[in-house]
Design a protein around this motif. Structure first.
Motif, PDB file in Angstrom:
ATOM      1  N   ARG A 134       0.824  -1.212   0.000  1.00  0.00           N
ATOM      2  CA  ARG A 134       0.000   0.000   0.000  1.00  0.00           C
ATOM      3  C   ARG A 134       0.861   1.267   0.000  1.00  0.00           C
ATOM      4  O   ARG A 134       0.579   2.219  -0.736  1.00  0.00           O
ATOM      5  CB  ARG A 134      -0.924  -0.012   1.211  1.00  0.00           C
ATOM      6  N   GLY A 135       1.907   1.302   0.807  1.00  0.00           N
ATOM      7  CA  GLY A 135       2.758   2.496   0.868  1.00  0.00           C
ATOM      8  C   GLY A 135       3.428   2.799  -0.457  1.00  0.00           C
ATOM      9  O   GLY A 135       3.450   3.952  -0.911  1.00  0.00           O
ATOM     10  N   TYR A 136       3.980   1.763  -1.106  1.00  0.00           N
ATOM     11  CA  TYR A 136       4.599   1.964  -2.410  1.00  0.00           C
ATOM     12  C   TYR A 136       3.562   2.386  -3.451  1.00  0.00           C
ATOM     13  O   TYR A 136       3.847   3.199  -4.328  1.00  0.00           O
ATOM     14  CB  TYR A 136       5.296   0.674  -2.861  1.00  0.00           C
ATOM     15  N   ALA A 137       2.358   1.817  -3.337  1.00  0.00           N
ATOM     16  CA  ALA A 137       1.300   2.154  -4.289  1.00  0.00           C
ATOM     17  C   ALA A 137       0.910   3.625  -4.167  1.00  0.00           C
ATOM     18  O   ALA A 137       0.703   4.306  -5.182  1.00  0.00           O
ATOM     19  CB  ALA A 137       0.088   1.261  -4.061  1.00  0.00           C
ATOM     20  N   VAL A 138       0.818   4.126  -2.957  1.00  0.00           N
ATOM     21  CA  VAL A 138       0.447   5.534  -2.752  1.00  0.00           C
ATOM     22  C   VAL A 138       1.497   6.457  -3.364  1.00  0.00           C
ATOM     23  O   VAL A 138       1.166   7.436  -4.050  1.00  0.00           O
ATOM     24  CB  VAL A 138       0.270   5.825  -1.250  1.00  0.00           C
ATOM     25  N   VAL A 139       2.775   6.138  -3.144  1.00  0.00           N
ATOM     26  CA  VAL A 139       3.841   6.949  -3.741  1.00  0.00           C
ATOM     27  C   VAL A 139       3.758   6.891  -5.259  1.00  0.00           C
ATOM     28  O   VAL A 139       3.859   7.913  -5.956  1.00  0.00           O
ATOM     29  CB  VAL A 139       5.218   6.461  -3.257  1.00  0.00           C
ATOM     30  N   GLY A 140       3.560   5.690  -5.811  1.00  0.00           N
ATOM     31  CA  GLY A 140       3.450   5.550  -7.256  1.00  0.00           C
ATOM     32  C   GLY A 140       2.261   6.292  -7.820  1.00  0.00           C
ATOM     33  O   GLY A 140       2.332   6.885  -8.904  1.00  0.00           O
ATOM     34  N   ILE A 141       1.142   6.295  -7.090  1.00  0.00           N
ATOM     35  CA  ILE A 141      -0.050   7.000  -7.547  1.00  0.00           C
ATOM     36  C   ILE A 141       0.211   8.505  -7.625  1.00  0.00           C
ATOM     37  O   ILE A 141      -0.171   9.168  -8.596  1.00  0.00           O
ATOM     38  CB  ILE A 141      -1.235   6.689  -6.605  1.00  0.00           C
ATOM     39  N   PHE A 142       0.870   9.059  -6.609  1.00  0.00           N
ATOM     40  CA  PHE A 142       1.138  10.503  -6.633  1.00  0.00           C
ATOM     41  C   PHE A 142       2.124  10.863  -7.741  1.00  0.00           C
ATOM     42  O   PHE A 142       1.998  11.916  -8.373  1.00  0.00           O
ATOM     43  CB  PHE A 142       1.656  10.961  -5.267  1.00  0.00           C
ATOM     44  N   VAL A 143       3.100   9.992  -7.993  1.00  0.00           N
ATOM     45  CA  VAL A 143       4.032  10.242  -9.097  1.00  0.00           C
ATOM     46  C   VAL A 143       3.296  10.182 -10.433  1.00  0.00           C
ATOM     47  O   VAL A 143       3.485  11.034 -11.318  1.00  0.00           O
ATOM     48  CB  VAL A 143       5.187   9.221  -9.063  1.00  0.00           C
ATOM     49  N   LEU A 144       2.444   9.181 -10.600  1.00  0.00           N
ATOM     50  CA  LEU A 144       1.673   9.052 -11.836  1.00  0.00           C
ATOM     51  C   LEU A 144       0.746  10.241 -12.035  1.00  0.00           C
ATOM     52  O   LEU A 144       0.620  10.767 -13.150  1.00  0.00           O
ATOM     53  CB  LEU A 144       0.868   7.750 -11.803  1.00  0.00           C
ATOM     54  N   ALA A 145       0.098  10.678 -10.970  1.00  0.00           N
ATOM     55  CA  ALA A 145      -0.787  11.833 -11.068  1.00  0.00           C
ATOM     56  C   ALA A 145      -0.023  13.087 -11.476  1.00  0.00           C
ATOM     57  O   ALA A 145      -0.529  13.914 -12.238  1.00  0.00           O
ATOM     58  CB  ALA A 145      -1.501  12.063  -9.736  1.00  0.00           C
ATOM     59  N   ALA A 146       1.213  13.225 -10.981  1.00  0.00           N
ATOM     60  CA  ALA A 146       2.020  14.391 -11.344  1.00  0.00           C
ATOM     61  C   ALA A 146       2.430  14.362 -12.810  1.00  0.00           C
ATOM     62  O   ALA A 146       2.620  15.406 -13.433  1.00  0.00           O
ATOM     63  CB  ALA A 146       3.262  14.460 -10.459  1.00  0.00           C
ATOM     64  N   VAL A 147       2.539  13.150 -13.378  1.00  0.00           N
ATOM     65  CA  VAL A 147       2.990  13.022 -14.765  1.00  0.00           C
ATOM     66  C   VAL A 147       1.848  13.257 -15.755  1.00  0.00           C
ATOM     67  O   VAL A 147       2.019  13.942 -16.769  1.00  0.00           O
ATOM     68  CB  VAL A 147       3.623  11.635 -14.994  1.00  0.00           C
ATOM     69  N   ILE A 148       0.673  12.693 -15.474  1.00  0.00           N
ATOM     70  CA  ILE A 148      -0.384  12.689 -16.485  1.00  0.00           C
ATOM     71  C   ILE A 148      -1.377  13.840 -16.337  1.00  0.00           C
ATOM     72  O   ILE A 148      -2.232  14.013 -17.204  1.00  0.00           O
ATOM     73  CB  ILE A 148      -1.162  11.360 -16.464  1.00  0.00           C
ATOM     74  N   THR A 149      -1.272  14.628 -15.274  1.00  0.00           N
ATOM     75  CA  THR A 149      -2.172  15.763 -15.113  1.00  0.00           C
ATOM     76  C   THR A 149      -1.433  17.052 -15.446  1.00  0.00           C
ATOM     77  O   THR A 149      -0.208  17.079 -15.538  1.00  0.00           O
ATOM     78  CB  THR A 149      -2.709  15.840 -13.671  1.00  0.00           C
ATOM     79  N   PRO A 150      -2.176  18.153 -15.641  1.00  0.00           N
ATOM     80  CA  PRO A 150      -1.524  19.448 -15.883  1.00  0.00           C
ATOM     81  C   PRO A 150      -0.618  19.818 -14.713  1.00  0.00           C
ATOM     82  O   PRO A 150      -0.768  19.300 -13.602  1.00  0.00           O
ATOM     83  CB  PRO A 150      -2.705  20.413 -16.003  1.00  0.00           C
ATOM     84  N   PRO A 151       0.323  20.724 -14.953  1.00  0.00           N
ATOM     85  CA  PRO A 151       1.300  21.074 -13.902  1.00  0.00           C
ATOM     86  C   PRO A 151       0.724  21.974 -12.824  1.00  0.00           C
ATOM     87  O   PRO A 151       1.188  23.094 -12.621  1.00  0.00           O
ATOM     88  CB  PRO A 151       2.403  21.793 -14.695  1.00  0.00           C
ATOM     89  N   ASP A 152      -0.309  21.491 -12.150  1.00  0.00           N
ATOM     90  CA  ASP A 152      -0.824  22.232 -11.000  1.00  0.00           C
ATOM     91  C   ASP A 152      -1.171  21.240  -9.911  1.00  0.00           C
ATOM     92  O   ASP A 152      -1.556  20.089 -10.178  1.00  0.00           O
ATOM     93  CB  ASP A 152      -2.050  23.067 -11.393  1.00  0.00           C
ATOM     94  N   VAL A 153      -1.040  21.682  -8.678  1.00  0.00           N
ATOM     95  CA  VAL A 153      -1.230  20.799  -7.530  1.00  0.00           C
ATOM     96  C   VAL A 153      -2.675  20.352  -7.404  1.00  0.00           C
ATOM     97  O   VAL A 153      -2.962  19.224  -6.973  1.00  0.00           O
ATOM     98  CB  VAL A 153      -0.771  21.514  -6.244  1.00  0.00           C
ATOM     99  N   VAL A 154      -3.608  21.200  -7.797  1.00  0.00           N
ATOM    100  CA  VAL A 154      -5.025  20.897  -7.610  1.00  0.00           C
ATOM    101  C   VAL A 154      -5.429  19.646  -8.368  1.00  0.00           C
ATOM    102  O   VAL A 154      -6.002  18.701  -7.811  1.00  0.00           O
ATOM    103  CB  VAL A 154      -5.887  22.101  -8.042  1.00  0.00           C
ATOM    104  N   SER A 155      -5.131  19.612  -9.674  1.00  0.00           N
ATOM    105  CA  SER A 155      -5.531  18.456 -10.477  1.00  0.00           C
ATOM    106  C   SER A 155      -4.781  17.201 -10.051  1.00  0.00           C
ATOM    107  O   SER A 155      -5.324  16.094 -10.112  1.00  0.00           O
ATOM    108  CB  SER A 155      -5.287  18.734 -11.964  1.00  0.00           C
ATOM    109  N   GLN A 156      -3.539  17.353  -9.615  1.00  0.00           N
ATOM    110  CA  GLN A 156      -2.779  16.187  -9.152  1.00  0.00           C
ATOM    111  C   GLN A 156      -3.430  15.565  -7.920  1.00  0.00           C
ATOM    112  O   GLN A 156      -3.575  14.345  -7.828  1.00  0.00           O
ATOM    113  CB  GLN A 156      -1.346  16.610  -8.845  1.00  0.00           C
TER     114      GLN A 156
END
Length: 261
Positions: free
Chosen positions: A199-221
Protein backbone atom coordinates in the motif's frame (compact mmCIF):
# COMPACT_ATOMS: atom_id res chain seq x y z
CA UNK A 1 -6.61 -42.44 -35.49
CA UNK A 2 -9.08 -39.57 -35.56
CA UNK A 3 -10.71 -37.83 -38.45
CA UNK A 4 -8.46 -34.86 -37.72
CA UNK A 5 -5.37 -37.06 -38.23
CA UNK A 6 -6.76 -38.48 -41.45
CA UNK A 7 -7.74 -35.15 -42.90
CA UNK A 8 -5.29 -32.32 -42.05
CA UNK A 9 -7.74 -29.81 -43.53
CA UNK A 10 -10.46 -30.73 -41.04
CA UNK A 11 -9.64 -27.63 -38.97
CA UNK A 12 -9.87 -25.28 -41.94
CA UNK A 13 -13.67 -24.85 -41.99
CA UNK A 14 -13.62 -24.13 -38.25
CA UNK A 15 -10.95 -21.47 -38.69
CA UNK A 16 -12.87 -19.94 -41.57
CA UNK A 17 -16.02 -19.87 -39.43
CA UNK A 18 -14.16 -17.97 -36.71
CA UNK A 19 -12.80 -15.48 -39.22
CA UNK A 20 -16.25 -14.95 -40.69
CA UNK A 21 -17.70 -14.37 -37.23
CA UNK A 22 -14.86 -11.96 -36.37
CA UNK A 23 -15.53 -10.00 -39.54
CA UNK A 24 -19.23 -9.84 -38.69
CA UNK A 25 -18.51 -8.60 -35.17
CA UNK A 26 -16.13 -5.94 -36.46
CA UNK A 27 -18.67 -4.77 -39.03
CA UNK A 28 -21.41 -4.58 -36.41
CA UNK A 29 -19.14 -2.64 -34.07
CA UNK A 30 -18.11 -0.22 -36.82
CA UNK A 31 -21.75 0.23 -37.84
CA UNK A 32 -22.69 1.11 -34.26
CA UNK A 33 -19.86 3.65 -34.06
CA UNK A 34 -20.83 5.23 -37.39
CA UNK A 35 -24.48 5.39 -36.35
CA UNK A 36 -23.56 7.13 -33.09
CA UNK A 37 -21.34 9.58 -34.99
CA UNK A 38 -24.06 10.38 -37.51
CA UNK A 39 -26.53 10.95 -34.69
CA UNK A 40 -24.15 13.32 -32.86
CA UNK A 41 -22.81 15.33 -35.81
CA UNK A 42 -25.81 17.70 -35.97
CA UNK A 43 -25.16 18.56 -32.32
CA UNK A 44 -21.37 18.91 -32.63
CA UNK A 45 -21.33 22.68 -32.01
CA UNK A 46 -23.71 22.31 -29.09
CA UNK A 47 -21.50 19.58 -27.63
CA UNK A 48 -18.48 21.85 -27.87
CA UNK A 49 -20.34 24.71 -26.20
CA UNK A 50 -21.30 22.36 -23.37
CA UNK A 51 -17.68 21.18 -23.07
CA UNK A 52 -16.40 24.76 -22.93
CA UNK A 53 -18.66 25.78 -20.04
CA UNK A 54 -16.24 24.84 -17.21
CA UNK A 55 -13.68 27.32 -18.58
CA UNK A 56 -16.08 30.03 -19.76
CA UNK A 57 -17.76 30.15 -16.35
CA UNK A 58 -14.41 30.99 -14.72
CA UNK A 59 -13.43 33.67 -17.23
CA UNK A 60 -14.66 37.28 -17.07
CA UNK A 61 -18.14 37.80 -18.47
CA UNK A 62 -18.13 38.07 -22.25
CA UNK A 63 -14.89 36.11 -22.70
CA UNK A 64 -14.68 33.62 -25.54
CA UNK A 65 -12.39 30.94 -26.89
CA UNK A 66 -10.48 31.75 -30.06
CA UNK A 67 -9.70 29.83 -33.25
CA UNK A 68 -6.08 30.29 -34.31
CA UNK A 69 -6.35 28.06 -37.37
CA UNK A 70 -8.82 28.82 -40.14
CA UNK A 71 -10.43 25.35 -40.14
CA UNK A 72 -10.53 24.94 -36.36
CA UNK A 73 -14.18 25.96 -35.97
CA UNK A 74 -15.09 23.10 -38.31
CA UNK A 75 -12.72 20.32 -37.26
CA UNK A 76 -12.73 20.79 -33.47
CA UNK A 77 -16.48 20.07 -33.03
CA UNK A 78 -16.23 17.08 -35.39
CA UNK A 79 -13.30 15.71 -33.39
CA UNK A 80 -15.35 16.09 -30.22
CA UNK A 81 -18.36 14.41 -31.86
CA UNK A 82 -16.20 11.43 -32.82
CA UNK A 83 -14.86 11.12 -29.28
CA UNK A 84 -18.39 11.35 -27.86
CA UNK A 85 -19.61 8.73 -30.36
CA UNK A 86 -16.80 6.42 -29.28
CA UNK A 87 -17.82 6.78 -25.64
CA UNK A 88 -21.49 6.38 -26.47
CA UNK A 89 -20.94 3.23 -28.51
CA UNK A 90 -18.38 1.71 -26.10
CA UNK A 91 -20.91 -0.71 -24.53
CA UNK A 92 -21.93 -1.93 -27.99
CA UNK A 93 -18.30 -2.36 -29.09
CA UNK A 94 -17.43 -4.25 -25.92
CA UNK A 95 -20.51 -6.43 -26.33
CA UNK A 96 -19.31 -7.45 -29.80
CA UNK A 97 -15.92 -8.35 -28.37
CA UNK A 98 -17.58 -10.27 -25.54
CA UNK A 99 -19.90 -12.16 -27.90
CA UNK A 100 -16.89 -13.27 -29.95
CA UNK A 101 -14.77 -14.59 -27.07
CA UNK A 102 -17.53 -15.80 -24.70
CA UNK A 103 -18.09 -19.19 -26.41
CA UNK A 104 -14.48 -20.13 -25.67
CA UNK A 105 -14.68 -19.34 -21.96
CA UNK A 106 -15.51 -21.69 -19.09
CA UNK A 107 -18.66 -21.06 -17.07
CA UNK A 108 -16.72 -19.63 -14.10
CA UNK A 109 -14.75 -17.34 -16.41
CA UNK A 110 -18.00 -16.05 -17.93
CA UNK A 111 -19.42 -15.31 -14.48
CA UNK A 112 -16.33 -13.27 -13.58
CA UNK A 113 -15.60 -11.63 -16.94
CA UNK A 114 -19.02 -10.09 -17.55
CA UNK A 115 -19.24 -8.20 -14.22
CA UNK A 116 -15.66 -7.01 -14.69
CA UNK A 117 -16.49 -5.76 -18.18
CA UNK A 118 -19.58 -3.89 -17.00
CA UNK A 119 -17.67 -2.47 -14.03
CA UNK A 120 -14.88 -1.25 -16.31
CA UNK A 121 -17.34 0.67 -18.51
CA UNK A 122 -19.18 2.22 -15.56
CA UNK A 123 -15.94 3.20 -13.82
CA UNK A 124 -14.64 4.87 -16.99
CA UNK A 125 -17.87 6.87 -17.28
CA UNK A 126 -17.62 7.75 -13.58
CA UNK A 127 -14.07 8.99 -14.09
CA UNK A 128 -15.14 11.20 -16.99
CA UNK A 129 -18.08 12.61 -15.01
CA UNK A 130 -15.81 13.27 -12.03
CA UNK A 131 -13.39 15.12 -14.30
CA UNK A 132 -16.07 17.28 -15.92
CA UNK A 133 -18.17 18.23 -12.90
CA UNK A 134 -15.47 18.51 -10.23
CA UNK A 135 -11.95 18.58 -11.64
CA UNK A 136 -12.28 20.96 -14.59
CA UNK A 137 -14.14 23.74 -12.71
CA UNK A 138 -11.62 23.51 -9.87
CA UNK A 139 -8.59 23.50 -12.17
CA UNK A 140 -9.82 26.38 -14.32
CA UNK A 141 -10.77 28.38 -11.24
CA UNK A 142 -7.23 27.93 -9.92
CA UNK A 143 -5.57 28.76 -13.26
CA UNK A 144 -7.59 31.93 -13.81
CA UNK A 145 -6.73 33.19 -10.31
CA UNK A 146 -2.99 32.65 -10.67
CA UNK A 147 -2.80 34.40 -14.06
CA UNK A 148 -0.51 37.48 -13.83
CA UNK A 149 -2.14 40.90 -13.81
CA UNK A 150 -2.74 42.23 -17.29
CA UNK A 151 -2.77 38.73 -18.85
CA UNK A 152 -6.04 37.68 -20.48
CA UNK A 153 -6.66 33.97 -21.03
CA UNK A 154 -7.52 33.51 -24.72
CA UNK A 155 -7.48 29.77 -25.27
CA UNK A 156 -7.53 28.20 -28.73
CA UNK A 157 -10.44 25.81 -29.25
CA UNK A 158 -8.15 23.00 -30.45
CA UNK A 159 -5.78 23.41 -27.50
CA UNK A 160 -8.72 23.45 -25.09
CA UNK A 161 -10.24 20.32 -26.63
CA UNK A 162 -6.94 18.44 -26.45
CA UNK A 163 -6.47 19.51 -22.82
CA UNK A 164 -9.94 18.36 -21.78
CA UNK A 165 -9.72 15.06 -23.66
CA UNK A 166 -6.43 14.26 -21.92
CA UNK A 167 -8.09 14.97 -18.57
CA UNK A 168 -11.04 12.76 -19.46
CA UNK A 169 -8.83 9.89 -20.58
CA UNK A 170 -6.55 10.24 -17.56
CA UNK A 171 -9.39 10.11 -15.05
CA UNK A 172 -11.36 7.49 -16.96
CA UNK A 173 -8.35 5.17 -17.18
CA UNK A 174 -7.34 5.84 -13.56
CA UNK A 175 -10.79 4.85 -12.31
CA UNK A 176 -10.16 1.39 -13.83
CA UNK A 177 -7.69 0.65 -11.02
CA UNK A 178 -10.01 -1.66 -9.02
CA UNK A 179 -10.74 -3.76 -12.12
CA UNK A 180 -7.02 -4.01 -12.89
CA UNK A 181 -6.25 -5.17 -9.34
CA UNK A 182 -8.99 -7.79 -9.43
CA UNK A 183 -7.70 -9.14 -12.74
CA UNK A 184 -4.15 -9.36 -11.38
CA UNK A 185 -5.40 -11.32 -8.37
CA UNK A 186 -7.54 -13.66 -10.46
CA UNK A 187 -4.56 -14.35 -12.72
CA UNK A 188 -2.56 -15.32 -9.65
CA UNK A 189 0.12 -12.67 -10.16
CA UNK A 190 -0.51 -11.04 -6.78
CA UNK A 191 -2.61 -11.73 -3.71
CA UNK A 192 -4.80 -9.35 -1.67
CA UNK A 193 -2.29 -9.69 1.16
CA UNK A 194 0.52 -8.55 -1.11
CA UNK A 195 -1.58 -5.60 -2.29
CA UNK A 196 -2.16 -4.57 1.33
CA UNK A 197 1.55 -4.80 2.18
CA UNK A 198 2.44 -2.77 -0.93
CA UNK A 199 0.00 0.00 0.00
CA UNK A 200 2.76 2.50 0.87
CA UNK A 201 4.60 1.96 -2.41
CA UNK A 202 1.30 2.15 -4.29
CA UNK A 203 0.45 5.53 -2.75
CA UNK A 204 3.84 6.95 -3.74
CA UNK A 205 3.45 5.55 -7.26
CA UNK A 206 -0.05 7.00 -7.55
CA UNK A 207 1.14 10.50 -6.63
CA UNK A 208 4.03 10.24 -9.10
CA UNK A 209 1.67 9.05 -11.84
CA UNK A 210 -0.79 11.83 -11.07
CA UNK A 211 2.02 14.39 -11.34
CA UNK A 212 2.99 13.02 -14.76
CA UNK A 213 -0.38 12.69 -16.48
CA UNK A 214 -2.17 15.76 -15.11
CA UNK A 215 -1.52 19.45 -15.88
CA UNK A 216 1.30 21.07 -13.90
CA UNK A 217 -0.82 22.23 -11.00
CA UNK A 218 -1.23 20.80 -7.53
CA UNK A 219 -5.02 20.90 -7.61
CA UNK A 220 -5.53 18.46 -10.48
CA UNK A 221 -2.78 16.19 -9.15
CA UNK A 222 -4.48 15.89 -5.76
CA UNK A 223 -7.90 15.42 -7.33
CA UNK A 224 -6.54 12.46 -9.29
CA UNK A 225 -4.28 10.97 -6.63
CA UNK A 226 -6.79 10.96 -3.75
CA UNK A 227 -9.56 9.10 -5.66
CA UNK A 228 -6.97 6.63 -6.96
CA UNK A 229 -5.85 5.87 -3.41
CA UNK A 230 -9.47 5.21 -2.45
CA UNK A 231 -9.97 3.08 -5.56
CA UNK A 232 -6.85 1.10 -4.64
CA UNK A 233 -8.47 0.21 -1.34
CA UNK A 234 -11.71 -0.66 -3.13
CA UNK A 235 -9.74 -2.91 -5.48
CA UNK A 236 -8.22 -4.77 -2.53
CA UNK A 237 -11.66 -5.36 -1.04
CA UNK A 238 -13.13 -6.52 -4.36
CA UNK A 239 -10.15 -8.79 -5.03
CA UNK A 240 -10.49 -10.40 -1.60
CA UNK A 241 -14.18 -11.07 -2.23
CA UNK A 242 -13.69 -12.53 -5.70
CA UNK A 243 -10.40 -14.38 -5.25
CA UNK A 244 -10.37 -18.02 -4.19
CA UNK A 245 -10.24 -18.41 -0.41
CA UNK A 246 -6.73 -19.84 -0.38
CA UNK A 247 -5.43 -16.98 -2.55
CA UNK A 248 -7.15 -14.33 -0.46
CA UNK A 249 -5.68 -15.65 2.78
CA UNK A 250 -2.22 -16.41 1.38
CA UNK A 251 0.44 -14.14 2.94
CA UNK A 252 2.96 -12.30 0.87
CA UNK A 253 6.10 -14.16 -0.10
CA UNK A 254 9.24 -13.44 1.92
CA UNK A 255 12.91 -14.01 1.38
CA UNK A 256 13.46 -14.94 5.07
CA UNK A 257 13.42 -18.78 5.26
CA UNK A 258 13.05 -18.64 9.08
CA UNK A 259 9.83 -16.71 8.95
CA UNK A 260 6.83 -18.82 9.83
CA UNK A 261 8.93 -21.54 11.59
Amino acid sequence: MTQRDVDPDANEPRLIDHLIELRGRLLRGAAGLVLALVALLPFANRLYSWLAQPLLEKLPKGSQLIAVEVASPFFAPIKLAFFAALLLSAPWLLYQAWAFVAPGLYQREKKLALPLLVSAVLLFYAGGAFAYFLVLPTVFGFLTKVAPAGVAMMTDINAYLDFVLVIFLAFGASFELPVALVILVLLGWVTPAQLREARGYAVVGIFVLAAVITPPDVVSQLMLAIPMCLLYEAGIIAARLLAPREAADKPAATDDPKRGL
